[in-house]
Write an enzyme that holds these catalytic residues in place. Structure first.
Site, PDB file in Angstrom:
ATOM      1  N   TYR A 198     -14.941   5.818  -5.600  1.00  0.00           N
ATOM      2  CA  TYR A 198     -15.687   6.371  -4.257  1.00  0.00           C
ATOM      3  C   TYR A 198     -17.507   7.104  -4.482  1.00  0.00           C
ATOM      4  O   TYR A 198     -17.575   7.255  -4.081  1.00  0.00           O
ATOM      5  CB  TYR A 198     -15.338   7.102  -2.782  1.00  0.00           C
ATOM      6  CG  TYR A 198     -14.334   6.183  -2.407  1.00  0.00           C
ATOM      7  CD1 TYR A 198     -14.463   4.531  -2.014  1.00  0.00           C
ATOM      8  CD2 TYR A 198     -13.133   6.597  -2.142  1.00  0.00           C
ATOM      9  CE1 TYR A 198     -13.136   4.163  -1.176  1.00  0.00           C
ATOM     10  CE2 TYR A 198     -11.959   5.776  -1.665  1.00  0.00           C
ATOM     11  CZ  TYR A 198     -12.140   4.198  -1.475  1.00  0.00           C
ATOM     12  OH  TYR A 198     -11.031   3.650  -0.921  1.00  0.00           O
ATOM     13  N   GLU A 212      -7.625   2.795  -6.772  1.00  0.00           N
ATOM     14  CA  GLU A 212      -8.549   2.340  -6.009  1.00  0.00           C
ATOM     15  C   GLU A 212     -10.361   2.730  -6.083  1.00  0.00           C
ATOM     16  O   GLU A 212     -10.428   2.913  -7.327  1.00  0.00           O
ATOM     17  CB  GLU A 212      -7.937   3.560  -5.028  1.00  0.00           C
ATOM     18  CG  GLU A 212      -9.271   3.486  -3.907  1.00  0.00           C
ATOM     19  CD  GLU A 212      -8.860   2.318  -2.664  1.00  0.00           C
ATOM     20  OE1 GLU A 212      -9.050   1.353  -2.914  1.00  0.00           O
ATOM     21  OE2 GLU A 212      -8.177   2.833  -1.398  1.00  0.00           O
ATOM     22  N   TRP A 213     -10.246   2.049  -5.432  1.00  0.00           N
ATOM     23  CA  TRP A 213     -12.118   1.780  -5.510  1.00  0.00           C
ATOM     24  C   TRP A 213     -12.021   3.326  -5.449  1.00  0.00           C
ATOM     25  O   TRP A 213     -12.470   4.266  -5.339  1.00  0.00           O
ATOM     26  CB  TRP A 213     -12.548   1.361  -3.947  1.00  0.00           C
ATOM     27  CG  TRP A 213     -13.994   0.688  -4.585  1.00  0.00           C
ATOM     28  CD1 TRP A 213     -15.226   1.551  -4.669  1.00  0.00           C
ATOM     29  CD2 TRP A 213     -14.975  -0.056  -3.933  1.00  0.00           C
ATOM     30  NE1 TRP A 213     -16.735   0.718  -4.541  1.00  0.00           N
ATOM     31  CE2 TRP A 213     -15.993  -0.414  -3.999  1.00  0.00           C
ATOM     32  CE3 TRP A 213     -14.384  -1.320  -2.729  1.00  0.00           C
ATOM     33  CZ2 TRP A 213     -17.008  -1.339  -3.653  1.00  0.00           C
ATOM     34  CZ3 TRP A 213     -14.962  -1.865  -1.562  1.00  0.00           C
ATOM     35  CH2 TRP A 213     -16.164  -2.578  -2.735  1.00  0.00           C
ATOM     36  N   ARG A 265       0.291   8.644  -5.744  1.00  0.00           N
ATOM     37  CA  ARG A 265       0.937   8.258  -4.170  1.00  0.00           C
ATOM     38  C   ARG A 265       1.393   6.814  -4.439  1.00  0.00           C
ATOM     39  O   ARG A 265       2.546   6.537  -3.674  1.00  0.00           O
ATOM     40  CB  ARG A 265      -0.718   8.392  -2.948  1.00  0.00           C
ATOM     41  CG  ARG A 265      -1.726   7.841  -4.145  1.00  0.00           C
ATOM     42  CD  ARG A 265      -2.654   8.196  -3.084  1.00  0.00           C
ATOM     43  NE  ARG A 265      -3.978   7.456  -3.055  1.00  0.00           N
ATOM     44  CZ  ARG A 265      -5.251   7.616  -4.197  1.00  0.00           C
ATOM     45  NH1 ARG A 265      -4.686   9.006  -5.038  1.00  0.00           N
ATOM     46  NH2 ARG A 265      -6.381   6.795  -4.381  1.00  0.00           N
ATOM     47  N   TYR A 288     -11.562   9.339   1.993  1.00  0.00           N
ATOM     48  CA  TYR A 288     -11.590   8.220   1.552  1.00  0.00           C
ATOM     49  C   TYR A 288     -11.085   8.698  -0.129  1.00  0.00           C
ATOM     50  O   TYR A 288     -11.772   9.785  -0.345  1.00  0.00           O
ATOM     51  CB  TYR A 288     -13.134   8.122   0.851  1.00  0.00           C
ATOM     52  CG  TYR A 288     -14.043   6.512   1.778  1.00  0.00           C
ATOM     53  CD1 TYR A 288     -13.797   5.599   1.459  1.00  0.00           C
ATOM     54  CD2 TYR A 288     -13.976   6.834   3.566  1.00  0.00           C
ATOM     55  CE1 TYR A 288     -14.966   4.440   2.371  1.00  0.00           C
ATOM     56  CE2 TYR A 288     -14.605   6.133   4.353  1.00  0.00           C
ATOM     57  CZ  TYR A 288     -14.596   4.419   3.741  1.00  0.00           C
ATOM     58  OH  TYR A 288     -15.599   4.004   4.586  1.00  0.00           O
ATOM     59  N   ARG A 303       0.933  -1.209   0.091  1.00  0.00           N
ATOM     60  CA  ARG A 303      -0.023   0.207  -0.063  1.00  0.00           C
ATOM     61  C   ARG A 303       1.130   1.175   0.051  1.00  0.00           C
ATOM     62  O   ARG A 303       1.300   1.232   0.263  1.00  0.00           O
ATOM     63  CB  ARG A 303      -1.189  -0.367   0.940  1.00  0.00           C
ATOM     64  CG  ARG A 303      -1.992   1.246   1.141  1.00  0.00           C
ATOM     65  CD  ARG A 303      -2.803   1.046   2.379  1.00  0.00           C
ATOM     66  NE  ARG A 303      -3.302   2.620   2.441  1.00  0.00           N
ATOM     67  CZ  ARG A 303      -4.271   2.983   2.904  1.00  0.00           C
ATOM     68  NH1 ARG A 303      -4.945   2.236   4.791  1.00  0.00           N
ATOM     69  NH2 ARG A 303      -4.840   3.649   3.786  1.00  0.00           N
ATOM     70  N   HIS A 304       0.393   1.996  -0.556  1.00  0.00           N
ATOM     71  CA  HIS A 304       1.190   3.719  -1.160  1.00  0.00           C
ATOM     72  C   HIS A 304       1.503   3.977   0.093  1.00  0.00           C
ATOM     73  O   HIS A 304       0.513   3.603   1.475  1.00  0.00           O
ATOM     74  CB  HIS A 304       0.591   4.453  -1.812  1.00  0.00           C
ATOM     75  CG  HIS A 304      -1.067   4.505  -1.095  1.00  0.00           C
ATOM     76  ND1 HIS A 304      -1.365   5.624   0.244  1.00  0.00           N
ATOM     77  CD2 HIS A 304      -1.639   4.511  -1.767  1.00  0.00           C
ATOM     78  CE1 HIS A 304      -2.250   5.936  -0.287  1.00  0.00           C
ATOM     79  NE2 HIS A 304      -2.848   5.012  -1.186  1.00  0.00           N
ATOM     80  N   ARG A 345      -6.529  -4.496   0.087  1.00  0.00           N
ATOM     81  CA  ARG A 345      -7.953  -6.043   0.685  1.00  0.00           C
ATOM     82  C   ARG A 345      -9.027  -6.730   0.068  1.00  0.00           C
ATOM     83  O   ARG A 345      -8.440  -8.126   0.164  1.00  0.00           O
ATOM     84  CB  ARG A 345      -8.208  -5.361   1.830  1.00  0.00           C
ATOM     85  CG  ARG A 345      -7.452  -4.113   2.637  1.00  0.00           C
ATOM     86  CD  ARG A 345      -8.187  -4.068   3.961  1.00  0.00           C
ATOM     87  NE  ARG A 345      -8.418  -2.231   3.684  1.00  0.00           N
ATOM     88  CZ  ARG A 345     -10.018  -1.941   4.081  1.00  0.00           C
ATOM     89  NH1 ARG A 345      -9.995  -1.950   4.803  1.00  0.00           N
ATOM     90  NH2 ARG A 345      -9.851  -0.575   3.389  1.00  0.00           N
ATOM     91  N   GLY A 398     -10.248   7.802  -3.919  1.00  0.00           N
ATOM     92  CA  GLY A 398     -10.442   7.111  -4.998  1.00  0.00           C
ATOM     93  C   GLY A 398      -9.518   7.886  -6.120  1.00  0.00           C
ATOM     94  O   GLY A 398      -8.340   7.575  -5.641  1.00  0.00           O
TER      95      GLY A 398
END
Length: 272
Positions: free
Chosen positions: A102, A99-100, A69, A25, A13-14, A181, A27
């Site tokens: 959001y 990333e997800w 990032r 959050y 993870r960054h 995750r 994204g």
């Protein structure tokens, strides 16, 4: 040909950003690492590479999310490597590892998302669970599951090929908290499956630019409909691998980045 270690997928993870620190959050928002995050990743790199927990000479590919990032974290992690080691590695930017998304929840804290959803009349029968419910005007769990299933299929295909050729193969994946995750859950846990049938599922766009990586076409994919209950802080590292040297048996490596010499891997051999 000597015995080579079981292939591994090392997820990173960054490092810390202002929003990972605050819990917002993050994204598509393209934030850099904080000063602490930069030092954090330099310390991590010094530890894992100096102690040979991860051997740069065994790394075949580095995959990264396109976000700043994540790419900044790659650069910091590779700083201790020699020029020769860097010249041998292929760094692949893969849009599937973002990333997800959001949607309406971008930049919010969890309690703010819960309040927003309540104000819209949602979650009257059960509390919001992103792993099951996804994000308004963002991605559903099926959508992120589809793209991460594609990324995993490519990596496992590379591992299968490298193992058949007797090549030691650690593949590193740099991405984000929810995405990694989720990635880990898809790697080895029981998941829901869906046949590819909609236009989005069948499109399967090529999300990276590297001719050495075969594109794997999926007929079906996996997704999560529950919280896998994994923790991965900013800057954290996890290790995924395979039981019994078998690419068809994806597993979590509880020993983390530590690896035994191949000749001592008897617990992963023929005995089940």
């Amino acid at each position: 040909m000597g015995k080579v270690p079981t292939p591994r997928c090392i997820i990173v993870r960054h490092g810390q950003t202002e929003w990972s620190k605050s819990g917002q959050y993050t994204g598509l928002t393209d934030l850099p690492l904080t000063e602490y995050g930069v030092g954090q990743m330099r310390r991590t790199a010094s530890c894992v590479f100096a102690n040979k927990f991860i051997d740069p000479d065994a790394i075949t590919y580095v995959f990264t999310s396109p976000r700043t990032r994540a790419r900044q974290t790659v650069e910091l992690m590779l700083e201790p490597w020699t020029e020769e080691q860097r010249s041998k590695i292929r760094i692949v930017v893969d849009e599937d590892l973002r990333e997800w998304e959001y949607g309406d929840y971008e930049g919010l804290l969890t309690h703010e998302i819960v309040a927003l959803r309540k104000s819209r009349g949602l979650d009257q029968e059960r509390p919001w669970n992103i792993w099951r419910d996804g994000c308004e005007n963002g991605e559903t769990t099926q959508q992120i599951g589809l793209r991460l299933s594609r990324a995993i299929a490519r990596i496992q295909n590379l591992h299968r090929d490298h193992q058949a050729k007797g090549i030691a193969s650690d593949i590193m994946v740099f991405a984000h908290g929810h995405a990694l995750r989720y990635f880990a859950g898809l790697w080895f846990m029981p998941c829901a499956e869906k046949v590819c049938e909609t236009a989005e599922e069948l499109a399967q766009p090529k999300t990276y630019d590297d001719s050495t990586i075969p594109y794997v076409v999926l007929n079906k994919y996996k997704y999560l409909d529950y919280n896998p209950n994994f923790l991965l802080d900013a800057g954290g590292i996890g290790v995924l691998s395979y039981s019994h040297h078998n690419i068809d048996e994806p597993a979590l490596a509880l020993a983390g980045a530590f690896v035994s010499p191949p000749e001592e891997e008897s617990q992963h051999g023929d005995v089940k």
